[in-house]
Design an enzyme around this catalytic site. Structure first.
Site, PDB file in Angstrom:
ATOM      1  N   THR A  31      -6.063   1.753 -13.551  1.00 53.88           N
ATOM      2  CA  THR A  31      -6.748   0.694 -12.783  1.00 53.88           C
ATOM      3  C   THR A  31      -6.367  -0.685 -13.322  1.00 53.88           C
ATOM      4  OG1 THR A  31      -8.717   0.903 -14.167  1.00 53.88           O
ATOM      5  CG2 THR A  31      -8.737   2.104 -12.080  1.00 53.88           C
ATOM      6  N   ARG A  39     -12.859   7.027  -7.264  1.00 49.93           N
ATOM      7  CA  ARG A  39     -14.313   7.021  -7.125  1.00 49.93           C
ATOM      8  C   ARG A  39     -15.006   5.702  -7.452  1.00 49.93           C
ATOM      9  NH1 ARG A  39     -12.496  11.848  -8.297  1.00 49.93           N
ATOM     10  NH2 ARG A  39     -13.276  13.606  -7.090  1.00 49.93           N
ATOM     11  N   HIS A 124      -0.852  17.109 -10.922  1.00 50.70           N
ATOM     12  CA  HIS A 124      -1.075  16.810  -9.503  1.00 50.70           C
ATOM     13  C   HIS A 124       0.188  16.302  -8.815  1.00 50.70           C
ATOM     14  CE1 HIS A 124      -5.735  16.465 -10.031  1.00 50.70           C
ATOM     15  NE2 HIS A 124      -5.307  17.703 -10.028  1.00 50.70           N
ATOM     16  N   CYS A 160      16.361  21.471   7.223  1.00 49.82           N
ATOM     17  CA  CYS A 160      15.715  22.602   7.903  1.00 49.82           C
ATOM     18  C   CYS A 160      14.693  22.180   8.964  1.00 49.82           C
ATOM     19  CB  CYS A 160      15.035  23.514   6.878  1.00 49.82           C
ATOM     20  SG  CYS A 160      13.454  22.872   6.276  1.00 49.82           S
ATOM     21  N   ASN A 223     -13.889   6.560 -21.115  1.00 50.28           N
ATOM     22  CA  ASN A 223     -14.150   6.499 -19.670  1.00 50.28           C
ATOM     23  C   ASN A 223     -15.354   5.604 -19.399  1.00 50.28           C
ATOM     24  OD1 ASN A 223     -13.021   7.700 -17.191  1.00 50.28           O
ATOM     25  ND2 ASN A 223     -15.149   8.299 -16.850  1.00 50.28           N
TER      26      ASN A 223
END
Ligand code: NAD
Ligand code: ZN
Length: 255
Positions: A31, A39, A124, A160, A223
């Site tokens: 950030t 969130r 991810h 493809c 955090n």
């Protein structure tokens, strides 16, 4: 252990004395590089609708909407630079302390900061590449962004004919097996586990700090907001990721 100085000292001692340090990062580390998290207020979920993998493969509107969102966010992502927290992790690797860096992020900023691809595990996927969902052919993401307007925001594979998607793991899509295997092994092996910028609300990613804890590692959490696993942390920071990581690195260099 309330004062920031005491917590920084304790975290620096744990990290410097570690035999096998694993870091685990989420959107919160980026950030301060100008990339919104999911969130926090003003984050991605306030502004866009989530498109699941199933919708992407079955629905033309969903594909177009998804690529338009990615195209808009790409402008931001393209200019993002690693911040002090990313740079501190690169420095910990150079010092021979950081052994594995598991990330939920798709922004590629850890590699830009100087962490080697061998130790970065992207559970991810990545936004730096696009992939054909049928034949797995890949392209640098810039190539696809440059043709999006011409193809009506629905790029198809020239090999493809399959749909092309950013090489990220969408909601409803299976986690990459190899990367999850490496992340689980790293959590088991770590004696100190450094979590930076994750709400720990997305499974199975959030299970990785739990595994480290159950294997006996000391957990350091950085955090801004609460997570479901804060009680497991030996040292807990609510301050900003860059401020804390800069403080920790400076202390390690002094010790
Ligand atoms: P999240 O949005 O759920 O949580 C981010 C957490 O970081 C929040 O709890 C917030 O309080 C904290 N935070 C924000 N800025 C911070 C700062 N400067 N210092 C300390 N803490 C800070 O993110 P998540 O847990 O990573 O899960 C979201 C998913 O979305 C991930 O799976 C990821 O793949 C994806 N995502 C990635 C990016 C990226 O690559 N940069 C950005 C958005 C979302
Ligand atoms: Zn293909």
């Amino acid at each position: 252990m309330n004062s920031l100085d005491k917590r920084l000292k304790k975290a620096a001692e744990l990290i410097r004395g570690s035999k096998w340090l694993c870091a685990f990062t989420g959107a919160g580390i980026s950030t301060e590089s100008g990339i919104p998290d999911f969130r926090s207020p003003g984050g991605i979920w306030d502004r866009y609708r989530i498109v699941t993998y199933q919708e992407f493969i079955s629905n033309h509107e969903a594909r177009v909407g998804y690529w338009k969102m990615k195209h808009e966010l790409f402008e931001n992502l393209k200019h993002a630079k690693p911040n002090k927290a990313h740079l501190a992790l690169a420095e910990l690797e150079r010092m021979g302390i950081l052994k594995c860096l598991v990330t939920q992020n798709i922004d590629g900023l850890h590699q830009d900061a100087g962490n080697s691809p061998e130790i970065v595990v992207e559970i991810h996927g990545t936004n730096r590449k696009a992939i054909c969902i049928d034949c797995n052919r890949t392209w640098p993401i810039e190539e696809i962004h440059s043709i999006l307007e011409q193809v009506g925001y629905e790029p198809k594979c020239d090999h493809c004919g399959g749909f092309i998607k950013p090489a990220t793991v969408s909601f409803g899509q299976a986690m990459p097996e190899k990367e999850m295997g490496r992340a689980i092994e790293a959590a088991h092996r770590s004696d100190v586990f450094l979590m930076i910028g994750s709400s720990l609300q997305v499974e199975p990613a959030a299970s990785i700090p739990r595994l480290a804890y159950n294997s006996g590692a000391n957990l350091i959490f950085i955090n801004r907001t609460e997570t479901p696993y804060d009680h497991m942390a030996t040292v807990l920071f609510r301050e900003s990721a860059s401020e804390v990581m800069e403080g920790i690195i400076n202390l390690i260099k002094k010790q």
